[in-house]
Design a protein around this motif. Sequence first.
Motif: not given
Length: 268
Positions: A190, A196, A215
């Motif tokens: 990210e 992720w 995550r």
Amino acid sequence: MSTDAQQDSEEFHDWQRWHEGRIVAVAAPHGPLSLTGTHWLADHPEGRIPAVPGLWREDGDEVVLVATPEDGLTVDAEPLDGEVRLGADRGPVDASRVAQGDRRLVVLSREGLWAVRDFDPQSPTRQAFRTVDATPYDPKWSLDGTFRPYDSDRTVRVENADGRERGLGLSGEIAFTVDGAEHTLQVAVEPDGSLWAVFADTTSGKSSYRFRFLRPPAPDGDGRVRVDFNRTLLPPCAFADHFICPFPPPGNTLTVAVPAGERNRIDG
């Protein structure tokens, strides 16, 4: 560690606060439960979307919305009477530019296609929601992991929850050990450096939803990362059928059971 000791630990209380915060976020007026439709403009070339006010059409890299006062639409909190050009909404749903009372009409772009999402706090799904079923914190499922970046980013085509195939960007993999055996999951990175993963395991579609999200935080300089399955997330499409969540890419279906984290939505 005994169950009583686990539930007195700082990690358990941190997890409990996280879990309670997730329930609040999911049940918020414009949370995922309020999504009542994702309307692709290509499916409505005449510009009329059923049950959505206004006239909507694509124009290159923008969407053109035309409305009259009778439509009751506002743009940037001002009543719309005429035409406005819109880009994709990037922020929170409740900050979308277009609204009709409590409803939020969110402009979405995916792979060059435009859509309008309708978030309505009065949605039946939101009204029926009771809680998120999640397994209490278990330190066994907070694992040491290693992030292995690819030489260059990759894109794989995967089916999405709406039945369409789209690209999924992947930047590397995380490796971790469960019961003495190494497993890996492909991950995206990210913008803030966190990771992720979209994954399934042997509980998927049985005692847990058909796939879930993970995550992990950003790895450290040596690639070490905490892989905490206690914070496994249900994807948005577990809360409303109108999300377009990607399915796990090839290789991201674990051969072990992961009885940790969020498992299913529970309605009252």
